[in-house]
Design a protein around this motif. Structure first.
Motif, mmCIF file in Angstrom:
data_model
loop_
_atom_site.group_PDB
_atom_site.id
_atom_site.type_symbol
_atom_site.label_atom_id
_atom_site.label_comp_id
_atom_site.label_asym_id
_atom_site.label_seq_id
_atom_site.Cartn_x
_atom_site.Cartn_y
_atom_site.Cartn_z
ATOM 1 N N TYR A 92 5.769 9.783 -4.571
ATOM 2 C CA TYR A 92 4.002 10.068 -3.158
ATOM 3 C C TYR A 92 3.469 8.509 -3.377
ATOM 4 O O TYR A 92 3.937 7.377 -2.249
ATOM 5 C CB TYR A 92 2.853 11.026 -3.595
ATOM 6 C CG TYR A 92 1.693 10.806 -3.122
ATOM 7 C CD1 TYR A 92 1.887 11.298 -1.646
ATOM 8 C CD2 TYR A 92 1.064 9.995 -3.126
ATOM 9 C CE1 TYR A 92 0.332 10.492 -0.786
ATOM 10 C CE2 TYR A 92 -0.336 9.311 -2.037
ATOM 11 C CZ TYR A 92 0.255 10.249 -0.909
ATOM 12 O OH TYR A 92 -1.017 9.681 -0.470
ATOM 13 N N LEU A 93 3.611 7.392 -4.190
ATOM 14 C CA LEU A 93 3.446 6.748 -4.460
ATOM 15 C C LEU A 93 4.502 5.623 -3.968
ATOM 16 O O LEU A 93 3.966 4.813 -3.397
ATOM 17 C CB LEU A 93 3.000 6.191 -6.107
ATOM 18 C CG LEU A 93 1.725 6.977 -6.907
ATOM 19 C CD1 LEU A 93 1.485 6.663 -7.779
ATOM 20 C CD2 LEU A 93 0.621 7.091 -5.955
ATOM 21 N N ASP A 94 5.927 5.673 -4.450
ATOM 22 C CA ASP A 94 6.474 4.888 -3.709
ATOM 23 C C ASP A 94 6.697 5.346 -2.370
ATOM 24 O O ASP A 94 7.397 4.368 -1.161
ATOM 25 C CB ASP A 94 8.413 5.367 -4.124
ATOM 26 C CG ASP A 94 7.725 4.985 -5.722
ATOM 27 O OD1 ASP A 94 7.780 3.909 -6.325
ATOM 28 O OD2 ASP A 94 9.585 5.531 -6.356
ATOM 29 N N VAL A 116 16.396 -2.454 4.349
ATOM 30 C CA VAL A 116 16.001 -1.619 4.194
ATOM 31 C C VAL A 116 15.799 -1.357 2.674
ATOM 32 O O VAL A 116 15.549 -0.211 1.660
ATOM 33 C CB VAL A 116 15.923 -0.512 5.013
ATOM 34 C CG1 VAL A 116 15.017 0.623 4.512
ATOM 35 C CG2 VAL A 116 15.295 -1.150 6.912
ATOM 36 N N ARG A 117 17.501 -0.907 1.949
ATOM 37 C CA ARG A 117 17.924 -0.190 1.166
ATOM 38 C C ARG A 117 17.291 -0.707 0.041
ATOM 39 O O ARG A 117 16.928 -0.495 -1.345
ATOM 40 C CB ARG A 117 19.285 0.129 0.765
ATOM 41 C CG ARG A 117 19.741 1.118 1.312
ATOM 42 C CD ARG A 117 21.096 1.548 1.448
ATOM 43 N NE ARG A 117 22.306 0.645 1.825
ATOM 44 C CZ ARG A 117 23.203 0.752 3.129
ATOM 45 N NH1 ARG A 117 22.726 1.353 3.466
ATOM 46 N NH2 ARG A 117 23.124 0.042 2.991
ATOM 47 N N ALA A 118 17.380 -2.118 0.008
ATOM 48 C CA ALA A 118 17.256 -3.278 -1.178
ATOM 49 C C ALA A 118 15.669 -3.074 -0.929
ATOM 50 O O ALA A 118 15.106 -2.852 -2.337
ATOM 51 C CB ALA A 118 17.473 -4.625 -1.110
ATOM 52 N N SER A 129 10.704 -0.715 -4.426
ATOM 53 C CA SER A 129 9.423 -0.280 -4.411
ATOM 54 C C SER A 129 8.673 -0.064 -5.564
ATOM 55 O O SER A 129 7.255 -0.657 -5.857
ATOM 56 C CB SER A 129 9.779 1.107 -3.900
ATOM 57 O OG SER A 129 9.875 1.108 -2.603
ATOM 58 N N GLU A 130 9.101 0.461 -6.595
ATOM 59 C CA GLU A 130 8.483 0.490 -7.957
ATOM 60 C C GLU A 130 8.514 -1.326 -8.667
ATOM 61 O O GLU A 130 6.754 -1.120 -8.712
ATOM 62 C CB GLU A 130 9.237 1.875 -8.706
ATOM 63 C CG GLU A 130 8.355 1.359 -10.521
ATOM 64 C CD GLU A 130 8.849 2.332 -11.166
ATOM 65 O OE1 GLU A 130 8.550 2.815 -11.953
ATOM 66 O OE2 GLU A 130 9.220 3.574 -10.449
ATOM 67 N N PRO A 131 9.234 -1.636 -8.342
ATOM 68 C CA PRO A 131 8.780 -3.130 -8.844
ATOM 69 C C PRO A 131 7.771 -4.373 -7.956
ATOM 70 O O PRO A 131 7.383 -4.742 -9.020
ATOM 71 C CB PRO A 131 10.459 -4.224 -9.485
ATOM 72 C CG PRO A 131 10.938 -2.845 -9.302
ATOM 73 C CD PRO A 131 10.650 -1.679 -8.599
ATOM 74 N N GLU A 132 7.323 -3.323 -6.589
ATOM 75 C CA GLU A 132 6.877 -4.416 -5.968
ATOM 76 C C GLU A 132 5.102 -3.824 -6.284
ATOM 77 O O GLU A 132 4.272 -5.166 -6.371
ATOM 78 C CB GLU A 132 7.504 -4.073 -4.138
ATOM 79 C CG GLU A 132 6.437 -4.198 -3.617
ATOM 80 C CD GLU A 132 6.806 -6.114 -3.592
ATOM 81 O OE1 GLU A 132 5.088 -6.711 -2.922
ATOM 82 O OE2 GLU A 132 6.652 -6.687 -4.223
ATOM 83 N N ARG A 133 5.943 -2.508 -6.969
ATOM 84 C CA ARG A 133 3.635 -2.129 -6.899
ATOM 85 C C ARG A 133 3.453 -2.840 -8.260
ATOM 86 O O ARG A 133 1.919 -3.026 -8.219
ATOM 87 C CB ARG A 133 3.976 -0.702 -7.209
ATOM 88 C CG ARG A 133 3.802 0.534 -5.617
ATOM 89 C CD ARG A 133 3.545 1.631 -6.080
ATOM 90 N NE ARG A 133 4.639 2.697 -6.830
ATOM 91 C CZ ARG A 133 5.093 3.135 -8.182
ATOM 92 N NH1 ARG A 133 3.694 2.938 -8.403
ATOM 93 N NH2 ARG A 133 6.161 4.071 -8.263
ATOM 94 N N LEU A 134 3.824 -2.883 -9.389
ATOM 95 C CA LEU A 134 4.704 -3.489 -10.584
ATOM 96 C C LEU A 134 3.659 -4.962 -10.083
ATOM 97 O O LEU A 134 2.924 -5.622 -10.394
ATOM 98 C CB LEU A 134 5.446 -3.281 -11.480
ATOM 99 C CG LEU A 134 5.206 -4.321 -12.531
ATOM 100 C CD1 LEU A 134 3.641 -4.069 -13.423
ATOM 101 C CD2 LEU A 134 6.191 -4.556 -13.817
ATOM 102 N N ARG A 135 4.439 -5.327 -9.615
ATOM 103 C CA ARG A 135 4.063 -6.888 -8.861
ATOM 104 C C ARG A 135 2.797 -6.991 -8.211
ATOM 105 O O ARG A 135 1.446 -8.074 -9.432
ATOM 106 C CB ARG A 135 5.383 -7.449 -7.838
ATOM 107 C CG ARG A 135 4.794 -9.512 -7.653
ATOM 108 C CD ARG A 135 6.062 -9.745 -6.515
ATOM 109 N NE ARG A 135 5.351 -8.795 -4.997
ATOM 110 C CZ ARG A 135 4.283 -8.794 -4.244
ATOM 111 N NH1 ARG A 135 3.164 -9.949 -4.568
ATOM 112 N NH2 ARG A 135 4.089 -8.246 -3.328
ATOM 113 N N ALA A 146 8.929 -9.365 -12.913
ATOM 114 C CA ALA A 146 8.645 -9.130 -12.152
ATOM 115 C C ALA A 146 8.809 -9.520 -10.201
ATOM 116 O O ALA A 146 9.511 -8.345 -10.115
ATOM 117 C CB ALA A 146 7.180 -7.510 -11.724
ATOM 118 N N ALA A 147 8.290 -10.464 -9.700
ATOM 119 C CA ALA A 147 8.584 -10.874 -8.440
ATOM 120 C C ALA A 147 10.483 -11.283 -8.474
ATOM 121 O O ALA A 147 11.166 -11.285 -7.226
ATOM 122 C CB ALA A 147 7.695 -11.931 -8.291
ATOM 123 N N ALA A 148 10.576 -11.914 -9.806
ATOM 124 C CA ALA A 148 12.025 -12.345 -9.401
ATOM 125 C C ALA A 148 12.934 -11.389 -9.308
ATOM 126 O O ALA A 148 13.993 -11.669 -8.441
ATOM 127 C CB ALA A 148 12.281 -13.037 -10.929
#
Length: 593
Positions: free
Chosen positions: A117-119, A184-186, A191-197, A229-231
């Motif tokens: 759900y969060l993703d 889009v696939r990337a 999604s999760e690393p972006e949430r962490l960032r 995370a951003a890298a």
């Protein structure tokens, strides 16, 4: 396919619902503007042929056609842009409201603990702007389709082989789709690393965490983790961008070859008497236009698919929230006052991946009683509160309200009969009147009711010290806003929790954690006294606190340990029993000696 169609209808409904006339006008003017280009090419062909043959009448007709076409195009382009921005602006606001209602409208809180759900929420948030773009995307596709149809008809009149030019648009569209899919696939894979960032950024720039970050010197550590995370996100998305760029270069090469081939063919036809000079001009113009149209087709086509993908996620979220709605078609009626009380029967509950938190809890909460929940951290106190408030449903067992199973009741109706103040309360940066008054929406603007609630929360002094009293805007981030201390915010939250009249359940989950022990004790005594004064309403008042001396005045004390009820009874009974409660009470008492 069904979800795709539903997503398309939902997104179109957002755009047309926000600006129906402008959306319709955008479609019409966009098509007229796009068709004017190949029609203008036909006018140029007619003028050239008229000049070569000396046909003045045909030349004048062509000139009139060109004048009308240019005039219509100029009129349409300005109105099209106006409609586009109007629809986009209004639809963006409408989509934002829908998303707020969707994410914030779920009955419970369980979805906030599911990574899937969060993703999905993260992906929708990343592309939130696209939720308002379906009208624009559809208008763009229709414009491209109209241009290709008219161009194909004109080219076929010169030579059927020239129909290969519009076909190249399909190849370009296919390459563009692959390029967009890579992007889009990337994005989905990160999604999760972006949430962490984002979390690390918000943590590192939050005023609430600023003190701890500086005291413990972890700012640099957060910065390094944010960099990693951003890298990871940028690296994955950059690879997709480079692959997409290679496909776009291939698309440009194919389009250029088609353009050159069309010109060569038209010249050959003219040299051998199979076409006129005007036909050559027409093919040159249409080929050049089709190069731009191919780019437009790729841009709008891939944008259309992106918007549709976001729409499918939006529909997924809506379906998820709808599935989480637990109110039955014919909900059981809730009583106006409690007669027999609230009962928990063998209630079991565990969070996803975290094991059981409550393990076979059976408890009777008498009507009109002041009940205290005590226990060490992790004992299950807050989880029990969440179940009683309807934020979660038991994995097993039942919660009965005067004999009616809470699972069979209307959740919104039950919440309207519940008052609550939590330790992690919201800081509503509104005027004080609204910040407190929303605790009972029908009386949110009732100054007398808000003043009474503040007095019961012992928060009248907070308002008295503010420059505009109840009309004072809260929050130092806003012009004229006043920032409060943690204790002052908590007192206002207490006032908000005391706004509702005669609730069936009143919950105070460590609402005074930011206050000193003496103030908390005094407030809890006031809550208990007020609850006993109104026992005829049958309200169950539930107090949660780590300070055992504070809850000693409760009618019933429930000791939780490891997700089970270890003991229950009055303070005197539990002290006489000499069990866990007496042990913890004595340990805590020593700290004040």
């Amino acid at each position: 396919m069904r979800r795709t169609l539903r997503a398309y209808r939902e997104l179109m409904r957002i755009g047309f619902g926000a600006a129906p006339w402008h959306a319709a006008a955008q479609f019409l003017t966009g098509i007229v503007f796009e068709v004017s280009v190949p029609v203008g090419g036909l006018g140029a062909k007619m003028i050239v042929d008229a000049a070569v043959s000396g046909d003045t009448e045909q030349g004048m007709a062509a000139a009139v056609l060109l004048a009308l076409t240019v005039g219509a195009a100029l009129a349409c382009v300005f109105f099209y842009v106006h409609c586009l921005f109007t629809v986009q602006e209004r639809a963006t606001a409408a989509a934002g409201r829908r998303l707020m209602r969707l994410i914030g409208g779920a009955e419970g809180l369980a979805h906030h603990e599911y990574p899937e759900y969060l993703d999905q929420v993260q992906r929708v948030r990343e592309h939130q702007a696209q939720l308002s773009g379906m009208v624009n995307a559809t208008a763009g596709v229709l414009r491209v389709g109209a241009t290709l149809i008219v161009s194909a008809v004109l080219l076929a009149r010169v030579d059927p082989l020239l129909l290969c030019l519009p076909v190249l648009a399909a190849v370009s569209f296919w390459l563009g789709k692959i390029s967009r899919d890579l992007t889009v696939r990337a994005q989905e894979a990160t999604s999760e690393p972006e949430r962490l960032r984002r979390h690390l950024f918000e943590l590192g720039t939050s005023t609430a965490a600023a003190g701890e970050l500086r005291v413990f010197g972890v700012t640099a550590l957060l910065g390094e983790r944010h960099r990693r995370a951003a890298a990871a996100v940028i690296s994955e998305r950059n690879r997709a961008s480079w692959r997409g760029a290679a496909l776009q270069a291939l698309d440009a090469l194919v389009t250029a070859l088609g353009y050159v081939a069309a010109i060569v063919l038209s010249i050959w036809l003219a040299v051998h008497g199979h076409a006129t000079a005007g036909d050559v001009v027409l093919v040159l113009g249409l080929a050049a236009q089709l190069s731009a149209t191919v780019g437009t087709a790729v841009r709008y086509g891939t944008y259309f698919l992106l918007v549709l993908r976001v729409g499918r996620r939006f529909v997924w979220l809506r379906d998820y929230v709808a599935a989480e709605r637990r109110t039955p078609a014919e909900p059981a009626a809730l009583p106006d006052t409690l007669r027999t009380g609230i009962d928990l029967e063998d209630v079991r509950f565990g969070y996803p991946g975290g094991g059981g938190v409550l393990d076979g809890v059976s408890l009777h909460l008498p009507p009109g009683a002041v009940v205290a929940l005590v226990g060490e951290n992790g004992a299950g106190k807050t989880t029990l509160i969440k179940l009683l408030a309807g934020f979660h449903r038991p994995d097993a067992g039942r919660i009965l309200v005067d004999g009616a199973d809470l699972a069979g009741c209307d959740t919104a109706d039950w919440r309207s009969r519940t008052a609550a103040t939590f330790q992690d309360h919201a800081r509503l940066e509104f005027p004080v009147l609204e910040s407190v008054g929303v605790g009972d929406l029908p009386r949110a603007g009732d100054r007398a009711a808000v003043t009474e609630a503040l007095e019961r929360a012992d928060a009248a002094g907070v308002v008295a010290g503010l420059p505009d009293g109840l009309d004072t805007a809260l929050g130092g981030r806003w012009d004229g806003g006043v920032e409060l201390s943690g204790g002052q915010w908590q007192r206002l939250a207490l006032g908000r929790g005391l706004m509702r009249q005669a609730p069936l359940l009143a919950v105070f989950d460590e609402p005074t954690a930011a206050l000193d022990a003496h103030t908390e004790h005094a407030l809890f005594e006031r809550f208990a006294a007020a609850a006993r004064d109104g026992r005829e309403r049958g309200t169950v008042t539930l107090l949660v606190s780590h300070r055992f001396s504070t809850v000693a005045t409760a009618d019933l004390i429930v000791v939780l340990d490891g997700g089970r009820i270890r003991e229950q009874g009055s303070h005197r009974e539990l002290m006489a029993r000499g069990g866990l409660y007496a042990e913890l009470f004595e340990l805590q008492s020593r700290g004040y000696r």
